[in-house]
Structure formats: structure tokens, C-alpha cells
Motif scaffolding. Structure first.
Motif, PDB file in Angstrom:
ATOM      1  N   LEU A 131      -7.102   7.341 -10.834  1.00  0.00           N
ATOM      2  CA  LEU A 131      -8.206   7.628 -11.762  1.00  0.00           C
ATOM      3  C   LEU A 131      -9.512   7.019 -11.267  1.00  0.00           C
ATOM      4  N   GLU A 132      -9.438   5.859 -10.629  1.00  0.00           N
ATOM      5  CA  GLU A 132     -10.655   5.285 -10.043  1.00  0.00           C
ATOM      6  C   GLU A 132     -11.140   6.150  -8.881  1.00  0.00           C
ATOM      7  N   LEU A 133     -10.221   6.655  -8.075  1.00  0.00           N
ATOM      8  CA  LEU A 133     -10.606   7.562  -6.990  1.00  0.00           C
ATOM      9  C   LEU A 133     -11.208   8.850  -7.546  1.00  0.00           C
ATOM     10  N   LEU A 134     -10.648   9.350  -8.648  1.00  0.00           N
ATOM     11  CA  LEU A 134     -11.182  10.554  -9.284  1.00  0.00           C
ATOM     12  C   LEU A 134     -12.586  10.301  -9.819  1.00  0.00           C
ATOM     13  N   TYR A 135     -12.776   9.147 -10.445  1.00  0.00           N
ATOM     14  CA  TYR A 135     -14.106   8.789 -10.954  1.00  0.00           C
ATOM     15  C   TYR A 135     -15.132   8.775  -9.825  1.00  0.00           C
ATOM     16  N   GLY A 187       5.090  -4.555  -1.353  1.00  0.00           N
ATOM     17  CA  GLY A 187       5.873  -4.059  -0.235  1.00  0.00           C
ATOM     18  C   GLY A 187       5.696  -4.852   1.040  1.00  0.00           C
ATOM     19  N   PHE A 188       5.455  -4.131   2.148  1.00  0.00           N
ATOM     20  CA  PHE A 188       5.289  -4.761   3.451  1.00  0.00           C
ATOM     21  C   PHE A 188       3.852  -5.212   3.711  1.00  0.00           C
ATOM     22  N   SER A 189       2.926  -4.879   2.841  1.00  0.00           N
ATOM     23  CA  SER A 189       1.532  -5.294   3.037  1.00  0.00           C
ATOM     24  C   SER A 189       1.375  -6.788   2.788  1.00  0.00           C
ATOM     25  N   ASP A 190       0.255  -7.329   3.248  1.00  0.00           N
ATOM     26  CA  ASP A 190      -0.034  -8.746   2.995  1.00  0.00           C
ATOM     27  C   ASP A 190      -0.127  -9.005   1.498  1.00  0.00           C
ATOM     28  N   LYS A 191       0.201 -10.253   1.132  1.00  0.00           N
ATOM     29  CA  LYS A 191       0.186 -10.663  -0.271  1.00  0.00           C
ATOM     30  C   LYS A 191      -0.521 -12.008  -0.386  1.00  0.00           C
ATOM     31  N   PRO A 192      -1.848 -12.004  -0.196  1.00  0.00           N
ATOM     32  CA  PRO A 192      -2.581 -13.275  -0.179  1.00  0.00           C
ATOM     33  C   PRO A 192      -2.509 -14.000  -1.515  1.00  0.00           C
ATOM     34  N   ARG A 193      -2.331 -15.292  -1.437  1.00  0.00           N
ATOM     35  CA  ARG A 193      -2.359 -16.130  -2.631  1.00  0.00           C
ATOM     36  C   ARG A 193      -3.805 -16.384  -3.033  1.00  0.00           C
ATOM     37  N   LEU A 194      -4.005 -16.778  -4.274  1.00  0.00           N
ATOM     38  CA  LEU A 194      -5.335 -17.099  -4.806  1.00  0.00           C
ATOM     39  C   LEU A 194      -6.324 -15.961  -4.537  1.00  0.00           C
ATOM     40  N   HIS A 195      -5.833 -14.734  -4.667  1.00  0.00           N
ATOM     41  CA  HIS A 195      -6.653 -13.556  -4.416  1.00  0.00           C
ATOM     42  C   HIS A 195      -6.932 -12.854  -5.735  1.00  0.00           C
ATOM     43  N   ARG A 196      -8.129 -12.347  -5.888  1.00  0.00           N
ATOM     44  CA  ARG A 196      -8.488 -11.625  -7.109  1.00  0.00           C
ATOM     45  C   ARG A 196      -8.173 -10.140  -6.905  1.00  0.00           C
ATOM     46  N   TYR A 197      -6.942  -9.779  -7.224  1.00  0.00           N
ATOM     47  CA  TYR A 197      -6.516  -8.397  -7.051  1.00  0.00           C
ATOM     48  C   TYR A 197      -7.196  -7.500  -8.090  1.00  0.00           C
ATOM     49  N   SER A 198      -7.534  -6.292  -7.672  1.00  0.00           N
ATOM     50  CA  SER A 198      -8.174  -5.371  -8.608  1.00  0.00           C
ATOM     51  C   SER A 198      -7.870  -3.926  -8.242  1.00  0.00           C
ATOM     52  N   ILE A 199      -7.944  -3.071  -9.239  1.00  0.00           N
ATOM     53  CA  ILE A 199      -7.780  -1.630  -9.027  1.00  0.00           C
ATOM     54  C   ILE A 199      -8.874  -1.116  -8.108  1.00  0.00           C
ATOM     55  N   PHE A 200     -10.063  -1.662  -8.222  1.00  0.00           N
ATOM     56  CA  PHE A 200     -11.180  -1.205  -7.403  1.00  0.00           C
ATOM     57  C   PHE A 200     -10.909  -1.469  -5.919  1.00  0.00           C
ATOM     58  N   ASP A 229     -10.482   1.106  -2.760  1.00  0.00           N
ATOM     59  CA  ASP A 229     -11.186   0.928  -1.482  1.00  0.00           C
ATOM     60  C   ASP A 229     -10.213   1.051  -0.315  1.00  0.00           C
ATOM     61  N   ILE A 230      -9.020   0.483  -0.483  1.00  0.00           N
ATOM     62  CA  ILE A 230      -8.014   0.511   0.580  1.00  0.00           C
ATOM     63  C   ILE A 230      -7.563   1.945   0.854  1.00  0.00           C
ATOM     64  N   VAL A 231      -7.359   2.721  -0.195  1.00  0.00           N
ATOM     65  CA  VAL A 231      -6.963   4.124  -0.005  1.00  0.00           C
ATOM     66  C   VAL A 231      -8.056   4.879   0.747  1.00  0.00           C
ATOM     67  N   GLN A 232      -9.307   4.683   0.343  1.00  0.00           N
ATOM     68  CA  GLN A 232     -10.406   5.354   1.024  1.00  0.00           C
ATOM     69  C   GLN A 232     -10.487   4.942   2.483  1.00  0.00           C
ATOM     70  N   ARG A 233     -10.286   3.654   2.750  1.00  0.00           N
ATOM     71  CA  ARG A 233     -10.344   3.163   4.121  1.00  0.00           C
ATOM     72  C   ARG A 233      -9.215   3.744   4.963  1.00  0.00           C
ATOM     73  N   PRO A 276     -20.432   6.810  -2.619  1.00  0.00           N
ATOM     74  CA  PRO A 276     -20.295   6.746  -1.157  1.00  0.00           C
ATOM     75  C   PRO A 276     -18.837   6.534  -0.743  1.00  0.00           C
ATOM     76  N   GLY A 277     -18.400   7.327   0.231  1.00  0.00           N
ATOM     77  CA  GLY A 277     -17.037   7.197   0.740  1.00  0.00           C
ATOM     78  C   GLY A 277     -15.970   7.842  -0.112  1.00  0.00           C
ATOM     79  N   HIS A 278     -16.377   8.569  -1.154  1.00  0.00           N
ATOM     80  CA  HIS A 278     -15.382   9.144  -2.057  1.00  0.00           C
ATOM     81  C   HIS A 278     -14.528  10.191  -1.350  1.00  0.00           C
ATOM     82  N   LEU A 279     -13.326  10.389  -1.880  1.00  0.00           N
ATOM     83  CA  LEU A 279     -12.433  11.411  -1.363  1.00  0.00           C
ATOM     84  C   LEU A 279     -12.738  12.752  -2.020  1.00  0.00           C
ATOM     85  N   THR A 280     -12.424  13.821  -1.312  1.00  0.00           N
ATOM     86  CA  THR A 280     -12.481  15.153  -1.902  1.00  0.00           C
ATOM     87  C   THR A 280     -11.080  15.473  -2.404  1.00  0.00           C
ATOM     88  N   ILE A 281     -10.919  15.410  -3.723  1.00  0.00           N
ATOM     89  CA  ILE A 281      -9.589  15.525  -4.318  1.00  0.00           C
ATOM     90  C   ILE A 281      -9.319  16.974  -4.688  1.00  0.00           C
TER      91      ILE A 281
END
Length: 344
Positions: free
Chosen positions: A145-149, A99-112, A116-120, A156-161
Motif C-alpha cells: 500500500l505504501e508502494l501504491l501510494y 529471513g536471511f536478510s540482516d537483522k540489525p539491533r537497535l534499528h528503527r524498522y518501518s514500513i517506509f 524503499d528496499i523494494v524500490q531499490r 521519485p523512484g516510484h514503481l509502475t504497478i
């Protein structure tokens, strides 16, 4: 007669422009409006787009919407107004690379990192200590599912779902069938820069039309909006990197699938804290990516072994609804979700 090199240049210029996707598509009025009512926060030097709307007066409920691949938070625009009538705050973000977010090249994208971004974002909005309802789709299901885990393990920093609603995501990699173009881009190795450059509107629409039902196809304008959101910040050039989430689903399958059925986590003094996150699945049964009945059978079988309540409830939409239920049947999707929220 013109010099030969001038003729070659005149012929090559449009071909180069096509290869480099010049000029980039302009935002439609709808996308422009979506962009203007949103804003950005910074995560590790990257700008992340989000939209945060105040909704129902008298409600304290908060919902965050997690979109799928390869689209964006705009996937939720058809049900946005309806959600604001039920929730006090409705929040959606564009994951990094979308979308409108940054899209860095040569970046190691991950679910983790996306988790982290959602928590932040919740910290940025002052909601880190609030109970959060999560509504997710596709790629967003895996982030959820990672947030649920993390919540269940008291990381640390987990959400209360408070509740989790998934929709048409590759929860089980063994029943998930990525499209040919996804597998091509994911596994093309050193040819990835070429293939991502060759990705254009025609190939994009051919690929994404296959995951909509034959009677629920997007309009030409809607296809163009999807492609435009991919093209913002040259997102087509990071498709191969983003698609590594398919491999991550296999690698961390047990971590994320088991999070669905975990019911307790260790607490202080060696006691048990029971996690009673309300769960729901909204499913378009014509989905060729997560096909019926194998996906739904495995999901229901998983919860049949869950000894403690609550078990997950399921809303199966009409037979002609496919992989994007919130776009193909927004009224049915919204009603199914609101009914779920009002059930507890």
C-alpha cells in the motif's frame, strides 16, 4: 565432593544456553536449497536476501512477492513453480529484519524503509521502468500500500504497478486483531530484551499455530523451518522493533487505505493521469487476525464508493482456510491469483 561453584556452573550452563538460544538451529535441506538459489544486494550497509527466477518464455510479466510477519520469502515456496509457468520473472525478498536478510539491533524498522528496499531492488535488477505485478501477504500488504501510494502520487523512484493482489493483511487497523504475544512484545518497553530472549520454539509455535486453521496446521518440519528463519541472524531479538508496524498502521491509516481508492494523480500541465491499477484480494475467511465478516465487509464497502473502474475483485477461499492461505491452500491460492492475472 565437587566444589560448589563447579556444581553451580554445571547447572547454569544449560540454562544460559537456553536463554541465549545456543546453538542456533541448522537449516533444513529445503531452506538450504532456498538460500542457495537466492542472492543478496546491499541497502544502506545491510544485506538483503532475494530470489529471482526466470519463468515463462514468451511472457513479459513480472511479479514481486511481499511476505508477512514474522516469516520470510519462503512463505511462497509452495506456489513458486506455478508462478514461473505464468510469469517471465518471479521475484521475492526477505525484508530487513526477516529471513536471511540482516537483522540489525537497535534499528528503527518501518514500513517506509521496507518500501524503499523494494524500490531499490527493482533498480538493482534493472526493472525500475517496467510494469510490476505485486502479490502481497499480511505485513507485505502494508508495504504494498505504501508502494501504491507512492505510485499514485508520482513520488521519485516510484514503481509502475500493473496490478496489486493483497491477502489476509491488516489493511484496516480497526478490524485487525494482533495476537497476545505480539502486543506483549510490542509494548513491553524496557522489558523487551528479556521477553525477546525468552521467546523460544515452544512459544513461537503456540502463537503461530493459532493463525492457521485447525485442519491446515503446518507439519512439525514446517514449524521448525519457520522458527529457523526467525532465528537466522538472531531475528528473535528484533521482534519487538519489527512489531512497531502495528502502530504505524494506525498512524498512517488514511494514507494507506486511501491509496486503495485513489484513481488519479496530478500530472504535468495540471492535467489528470488516471491510475488503473488492477486490484484483487485473496482471503482466507477463518482468519482470526482479520476476521470474517467484519474485515471483508469493510473492504467491499470501501470499493463500493469507488466511482472509476477498475474496482477490486475478491476471491474468498474455502471456509477452513485461515491467515496463511498460500501455505494452507496453495493450489486454491495459486489458481485464484492466476485467474485474476489472466482476467485483464
Amino acid at each position: 565432593m565437587k566444589e560448589w561453584w563447579i556444581q553451580v556452573a554445571l547447572l547454569a550452563a544449560p540454562l544460559i544456553a537456553v536463554y541465549l538460544h545456543l546453538p542456533p538451529p541448522s537449516l533444513s535441506p529445503s531452506l538450504y536449497s532456498w538460500r542457495m538459489v537466492g542472492t543478496f544486494f546491499t541497502f544502506k550497509d545491510h544485506r538483503i536476501f532475494y530470489r529471482d527466477s526466470m519463468g515463462a518464455v514468451g511472457s513479459s510479466d513480472i511479479v514481486i512477492l511481499l511476505h508477512g510477519f514474522p516469516t520470510s520469502s519462503y512463505d511462497w515456496h509452495k506456489i513458486w513453480e506455478g508462478l514461473t509457468l505464468r510469469f517471465n520473472r518471479v521475484i521475492a525478498l526477505d525484508f530487513l529484519g526477516f529471513g536471511f536478510s540482516d537483522k540489525p539491533r537497535l534499528h528503527r524498522y518501518s514500513i517506509f524503509e521496507q518500501a524503499d528496499i523494494v524500490q531499490r531492488l527493482m533498480v538493482e535488477l534493472g526493472l525500475a521502468q517496467q510494469k510490476i505485478n505485486i502479490l502481497a501477504h499480511d505485513y507485505g500488504d502494508t508495504v504494498a500500500l505504501e508502494l501504491l501510494y507512492r505510485s499514485e502520487q508520482s513520488k521519485p523512484g516510484h514503481l509502475t504497478i500493473n496490478s496489486l493482489c493483497l491477502s489476509n493483511g491488516g489493511i484496516f487497523p480497526e478490524t485487525n486483531h494482533p495476537r497476545f504475544i505480539q502486543k506483549l512484545l510490542k509494548d513491553s518497553g524496557c522489558f523487551s530484551p528479556i521477553f525477546t530472549r525468552l521467546m523460544n520454539y515452544y512459544f513461537f509455535t503456540k502463537g503461530i499455530s493459532a493463525v492457521f486453521g485447525p485442519h491446515t496446521q503446518p507439519t512439525n518440519a514446517e514449524y521448525w523451518d519457520m522458527w529457523t528463519m526467525v532465528r537466522v541472524n538472531d531475528g528473535n531479538l528484533v521482534m519487538d522493533s519489527l512489531l512497531q508496524f502495528i502502530n504505524q498502521r494506525w498512524k498512517y491509516r488514511d494514507r494507506w487505505v486511501n491509496a486503495l481508492t485513489s484513481t488519479s494523480v496530478p500530472c504535468m500541465l495540471n492535467k489528470l493521469c488516471f491510475i488503473l491499477t488492477e486490484m484483487h484480494l485473496i482471503y482466507g475467511p477463518l482468519d482470526c487476525v482479520n476476521p470474517h465478516p467484519e474485515f471483508l465487509d469493510l473492504y467491499q464497502q470501501l470499493f463500493s464508493f469507488r466511482k472509476l473502474v477498475p474496482k477490486s475483485t475478491v476471491s474468498v477461499l474455502d471456509d477452513h482456510i485461515s491467515h496463511y492461505p498460500q501455505l494452507e491452500d496453495p493450489l486454491g491460492f495459486e489458481q485464484a491469483y492466476i485467474n485474476f492475472i489472466n482476467s485483464f
